[in-house]
Design a protein around this motif. Structure first.
Motif, short mmCIF file in Angstrom:
data_model
loop_
_atom_site.label_atom_id
_atom_site.label_comp_id
_atom_site.label_asym_id
_atom_site.label_seq_id
_atom_site.Cartn_x
_atom_site.Cartn_y
_atom_site.Cartn_z
N LEU A 166 -18.31 25.47 18.00
CA LEU A 166 -17.35 26.70 17.15
C LEU A 166 -16.56 24.85 16.19
N VAL A 167 -17.33 24.90 14.73
CA VAL A 167 -16.03 24.78 13.50
C VAL A 167 -14.54 24.82 13.12
N ILE A 168 -13.87 24.31 12.90
CA ILE A 168 -12.26 25.03 12.22
C ILE A 168 -12.13 24.00 11.44
N TYR A 169 -11.88 24.43 9.73
CA TYR A 169 -11.82 23.69 8.60
C TYR A 169 -9.92 24.46 8.43
N ARG A 170 -9.19 23.35 8.67
CA ARG A 170 -7.76 23.94 7.84
C ARG A 170 -8.38 23.69 5.86
N ASP A 171 -7.07 22.96 5.62
CA ASP A 171 -7.11 23.13 4.17
C ASP A 171 -7.72 21.50 3.92
N GLN A 172 -8.89 21.34 4.48
CA GLN A 172 -9.32 19.97 3.99
C GLN A 172 -10.59 20.42 3.74
N ASP A 173 -11.32 18.74 3.48
CA ASP A 173 -12.98 18.91 3.00
C ASP A 173 -13.38 18.88 4.17
N TYR A 174 -12.90 18.10 5.11
CA TYR A 174 -13.24 17.97 6.54
C TYR A 174 -12.71 18.95 7.68
N ALA A 175 -13.60 18.43 8.52
CA ALA A 175 -12.90 19.65 9.90
C ALA A 175 -11.97 19.43 10.83
N TRP A 176 -11.38 20.45 11.11
CA TRP A 176 -10.27 19.68 11.80
C TRP A 176 -10.84 19.51 13.78
N LEU A 177 -11.93 20.88 13.72
CA LEU A 177 -12.48 20.72 14.93
C LEU A 177 -14.33 20.90 14.84
N GLN A 196 -10.74 21.51 25.82
CA GLN A 196 -10.41 21.26 26.68
C GLN A 196 -9.83 19.59 26.54
N VAL A 197 -11.27 18.78 26.39
CA VAL A 197 -11.38 17.55 26.33
C VAL A 197 -10.50 16.87 24.82
N ALA A 198 -10.83 18.25 24.23
CA ALA A 198 -10.03 17.85 22.65
C ALA A 198 -8.16 17.58 22.10
N GLN A 199 -8.02 18.31 23.79
CA GLN A 199 -6.85 18.44 23.95
C GLN A 199 -6.02 17.43 23.67
N GLU A 200 -6.56 16.60 25.52
CA GLU A 200 -6.62 15.95 25.48
C GLU A 200 -5.85 15.32 24.06
N ARG A 201 -6.92 14.11 23.42
CA ARG A 201 -6.11 12.63 22.24
C ARG A 201 -6.97 13.99 21.30
N TYR A 202 -7.72 14.57 20.95
CA TYR A 202 -8.18 14.24 19.75
C TYR A 202 -7.69 14.74 18.92
N LEU A 203 -7.21 16.32 18.86
CA LEU A 203 -6.71 17.34 17.92
C LEU A 203 -5.04 16.07 18.06
N HIS A 204 -4.48 15.33 18.61
CA HIS A 204 -3.53 15.22 18.35
C HIS A 204 -3.47 13.37 17.27
N VAL A 205 -4.67 13.21 17.91
CA VAL A 205 -5.11 11.74 16.23
C VAL A 205 -5.39 12.68 15.08
N ALA A 206 -6.19 14.42 15.27
CA ALA A 206 -6.54 14.92 14.09
C ALA A 206 -5.07 14.71 13.19
N GLU A 207 -3.88 15.36 13.78
CA GLU A 207 -2.99 15.39 12.93
C GLU A 207 -2.21 14.55 12.42
N THR A 208 -2.65 13.11 13.09
CA THR A 208 -2.48 12.07 12.38
C THR A 208 -3.32 11.54 11.08
N MET A 209 -3.67 12.42 10.81
CA MET A 209 -5.92 11.78 9.64
C MET A 209 -4.52 11.96 8.51
N PRO A 210 -5.84 11.44 7.29
CA PRO A 210 -5.21 11.83 5.36
C PRO A 210 -6.01 12.84 5.31
N THR A 211 -4.67 13.36 4.40
CA THR A 211 -5.14 14.49 3.68
C THR A 211 -4.33 14.54 1.91
N ARG A 212 -5.36 15.40 1.50
CA ARG A 212 -5.09 15.23 -0.23
C ARG A 212 -3.35 14.93 -0.62
#
Length: 252
Positions: A166-177, A196-212
């Motif tokens: 499963l691959v999901i991209y938002r509006d960036q050149d890198y995957a959100w998941l 489920q594991v991603a929801q424990e930590r990873y997806l919250h960290v993903a919200e902090t990543m730099p964007t364009r």
């Protein structure tokens, strides 16, 4: 060898591909995507160039039907291949070569398509699409996983199960998941666990990543650390076990 769903979330514009197969590491071969541009799934007798060049053409603003015509016209092996794609505006198209192994075909709907080959029958795609459309209020990732699970229940790949992604991209050149089960007895269930594991930590960290738009991202990590700690404390208090296989972290 594969069936997949290529979709754009109409509410957010996010793009995704979910795929499953009786083939090793299908997630390394089928999905190609770029946020704000489009998504391409290349399968059956895979041509990576369909994905690579398809994304370039999507970035140039070319229509999905035009891209399929251009890629297949130059390829003597096209009749053994399958592809479907969508652009950032939700325009989509699909192609199934006449020499793809039965059962093979595709279905196209509003901002979503499903395609597969070596399947148990057309019901695999029908159930995948119907389930996706019935869950439009669910989170995007869960909608896609549930749709693939319905396709599996309808027969899936007629040879059996091995891998899924499963691959999901938002509006960036890198995957959100981007989660994969490359060699597993029940790969779709493994994707649910990884989600489920991603929801424990990873997806919250993903919200902090730099964007364009914000090349700094979240600089002060104390905010996200506090949120993750709160969620972890809530999980422990409720008696829920972590979905992760990670070894315990013991601060020094």
């Amino acid at each position: 060898m594969t069936w997949s769903i290529v979709a754009r979330d109409p509410d957010t514009g996010h793009l995704a591909i979910a795929v499953a197969s009786r083939f090793f590491a299908v997630g390394s071969a089928v999905p190609y995507m770029r946020g704000g541009v489009g998504a391409v799934a290349t399968q059956a007798f895979v041509s990576p160039l369909y994905g690579v060049d398809g994304l370039v053409m999507l970035g140039e603003g070319r229509a999905p039907d035009e891209i399929i015509n251009a890629l297949t016209a130059r390829d003597d092996g096209a009749e053994q291949r399958q592809m479907h794609l969508i652009d950032a505006n939700g325009r989509n198209a699909a192609f199934t070569g006449a020499k793809c192994i039965d059962w093979a075909g595709h279905l196209i709907d509003d901002q979503v398509s499903v395609a597969g080959n070596m399947l148990a029958g057309p019901q695999v795609l029908e159930e995948t699409l119907a389930t996706y459309k019935s869950l439009l209020k669910a989170p995007f990732a869960e909608r896609l996983l549930a749709a693939m699970e319905a396709g599996e229940a309808a027969g899936g790949d007629k040879r059996g199960k091995q891998s899924a992604a499963l691959v999901i991209y938002r509006d960036q050149d890198y995957a959100w998941l981007n989660i994969r089960a490359d060699d597993h007895t029940d790969p779709l269930q493994e994707l649910w666990r990884l989600y489920q594991v991603a929801q424990e930590r990873y997806l919250h960290v993903a919200e902090t990543m730099p964007t364009r738009a914000n090349p700094h991202g979240l600089i002060d990590r104390r905010e996200i650390d506090k949120k993750i700690a709160s969620l972890e404390a809530e999980r422990i208090a409720s008696g829920r076990k972590s979905a992760s296989f990670a070894t315990p972290w013991i601060p020094t």
